[in-house]
Design a protein around this motif. Sequence first.
Motif, PDB file in Angstrom:
ATOM      1  N   GLU A 163       0.817  -1.217   0.000  1.00 20.70           N
ATOM      2  CA  GLU A 163       0.000   0.000   0.000  1.00 20.70           C
ATOM      3  C   GLU A 163       0.849   1.265   0.000  1.00 20.70           C
ATOM      4  N   ASN A 164       1.742   1.380  -0.977  1.00 18.36           N
ATOM      5  CA  ASN A 164       2.524   2.580  -1.192  1.00 18.36           C
ATOM      6  C   ASN A 164       2.439   2.954  -2.671  1.00 18.36           C
ATOM      7  N   SER A 165       3.388   3.736  -3.154  1.00 20.10           N
ATOM      8  CA  SER A 165       3.423   4.124  -4.566  1.00 20.10           C
ATOM      9  C   SER A 165       4.771   3.788  -5.181  1.00 20.10           C
ATOM     10  N   ILE A 166       5.371   2.705  -4.715  1.00 18.32           N
ATOM     11  CA  ILE A 166       6.710   2.299  -5.162  1.00 18.32           C
ATOM     12  C   ILE A 166       6.654   1.783  -6.596  1.00 18.32           C
ATOM     13  N   GLU A 167       7.552   2.289  -7.436  1.00 19.26           N
ATOM     14  CA  GLU A 167       7.569   1.902  -8.848  1.00 19.26           C
ATOM     15  C   GLU A 167       8.642   0.870  -9.167  1.00 19.26           C
ATOM     16  N   GLU A 168       9.740   0.905  -8.433  1.00 14.18           N
ATOM     17  CA  GLU A 168      10.791  -0.081  -8.653  1.00 14.18           C
ATOM     18  C   GLU A 168      11.606  -0.268  -7.387  1.00 14.18           C
ATOM     19  N   LEU A 169      12.265  -1.402  -7.327  1.00 17.27           N
ATOM     20  CA  LEU A 169      13.124  -1.698  -6.188  1.00 17.27           C
ATOM     21  C   LEU A 169      14.569  -1.351  -6.526  1.00 17.27           C
ATOM     22  N   PRO A 170      15.330  -0.865  -5.553  1.00 17.93           N
ATOM     23  CA  PRO A 170      16.742  -0.613  -5.816  1.00 17.93           C
ATOM     24  C   PRO A 170      17.485  -1.927  -6.046  1.00 17.93           C
ATOM     25  N   SER A 171      18.484  -1.897  -6.895  1.00 10.74           N
ATOM     26  CA  SER A 171      19.237  -3.124  -7.180  1.00 10.74           C
ATOM     27  C   SER A 171      19.913  -3.676  -5.937  1.00 10.74           C
ATOM     28  N   SER A 172      20.170  -2.804  -4.964  1.00  9.13           N
ATOM     29  CA  SER A 172      20.863  -3.234  -3.741  1.00  9.13           C
ATOM     30  C   SER A 172      20.062  -4.234  -2.926  1.00  9.13           C
ATOM     31  N   VAL A 173      18.742  -4.351  -3.188  1.00 10.44           N
ATOM     32  CA  VAL A 173      17.937  -5.316  -2.446  1.00 10.44           C
ATOM     33  C   VAL A 173      18.454  -6.729  -2.669  1.00 10.44           C
ATOM     34  N   CYS A 174      19.192  -6.935  -3.751  1.00 10.30           N
ATOM     35  CA  CYS A 174      19.774  -8.248  -4.044  1.00 10.30           C
ATOM     36  C   CYS A 174      20.871  -8.621  -3.049  1.00 10.30           C
ATOM     37  N   ASN A 175      21.329  -7.643  -2.252  1.00 10.06           N
ATOM     38  CA  ASN A 175      22.343  -7.919  -1.232  1.00 10.06           C
ATOM     39  C   ASN A 175      21.756  -8.534   0.027  1.00 10.06           C
ATOM     40  N   LEU A 176      20.444  -8.573   0.119  1.00 11.53           N
ATOM     41  CA  LEU A 176      19.786  -9.051   1.334  1.00 11.53           C
ATOM     42  C   LEU A 176      19.717 -10.576   1.327  1.00 11.53           C
ATOM     43  N   VAL A 177      20.826 -11.182   1.629  1.00 14.45           N
ATOM     44  CA  VAL A 177      20.956 -12.643   1.491  1.00 14.45           C
ATOM     45  C   VAL A 177      20.159 -13.409   2.545  1.00 14.45           C
ATOM     46  N   HIS A 178      19.698 -12.728   3.592  1.00 20.47           N
ATOM     47  CA  HIS A 178      18.880 -13.390   4.624  1.00 20.47           C
ATOM     48  C   HIS A 178      17.385 -13.141   4.434  1.00 20.47           C
ATOM     49  N   LEU A 179      17.019 -12.371   3.397  1.00 22.97           N
ATOM     50  CA  LEU A 179      15.619 -12.006   3.181  1.00 22.97           C
ATOM     51  C   LEU A 179      14.771 -13.240   2.880  1.00 22.97           C
ATOM     52  N   LYS A 180      13.715 -13.427   3.672  1.00 22.68           N
ATOM     53  CA  LYS A 180      12.804 -14.555   3.492  1.00 22.68           C
ATOM     54  C   LYS A 180      11.460 -14.142   2.895  1.00 22.68           C
ATOM     55  N   SER A 181      11.016 -12.913   3.226  1.00 24.31           N
ATOM     56  CA  SER A 181       9.691 -12.481   2.794  1.00 24.31           C
ATOM     57  C   SER A 181       9.743 -11.046   2.298  1.00 24.31           C
TER      58      SER A 181
END
Length: 261
Positions: free
Chosen positions: A168-186
């Motif tokens: 429920e925001n207005s986000i259009e794209e994710l930053p490429s750095s999100v790929c660094n989140l190696v522990h991200l589950k959800s």
Amino acid sequence: MGCCSSKNADSKATRIARWRSTGIVALRDSKLKTFPDEVLDLDRSVRTLDLTHNKLVDVPMEINKLINMQRLVLSDNLIERLPIDLGKLQSLKVMMLDTNRITTLPDELGQLVRLERLSISGNLLTGLPETIGSLRNLVLLNASNNKLKFLPESIGSCFSLEELQANENSIEELPSSVCNLVHLKSLCLDNNNVKQIPPNLLKDCKALQNISLHGNPISMDQFQQLEGFQDFEARRKKKFDKQIDSNVMISSKGLDEGVDL
């Protein structure tokens, strides 16, 4: 009259003694409009402060005196801004600010280096400070129901992050750095304007089990073309089967198959 005043004084003294002894100050639903001075005077004694569902508009700078506080819960108030001195609460591990009127977070947020859980849903935020990347111990970030148009590039430095909610925001794209989140589950981004996600997301985020992108202009075909999709699918099914085997009782919506587009 004198007897009644004496009883009230005893009650207040007893309450303060209990707070000092337990380190827990819970004043939910107390119709407070300002921070109680007696709480601020407890200084180092406070470990948990819960002022949920009051009418607080401001957080005083004097909150910096509660330097041993580990849990701060200020949800369901009328708070519009946070003091920069909040950054001095170096022991803070949990901060809940849901359902207020906060428009910006101070850069000093990044000084809360022990913070593990930050929930700021239901506010008026248009952005998150770049300093959020200094929160290396952050496990949960909930920024849903705001006015965010993007997530900062520095989010990729929150290396411990396991759950990222920005529905429920207005986000259009994710930053490429999100790929660094190696522990991200959800990763939950329902009802935004996301047209594409970083091409390496599924390949690099090897712990990812759940992605929810309902209500975005992105197709399942696009998602399935991403490198690492098959491995992600295997993790998703393993999680799903484990929930079934454990007889997990949750709603049909909660029992997410892992991809909601």
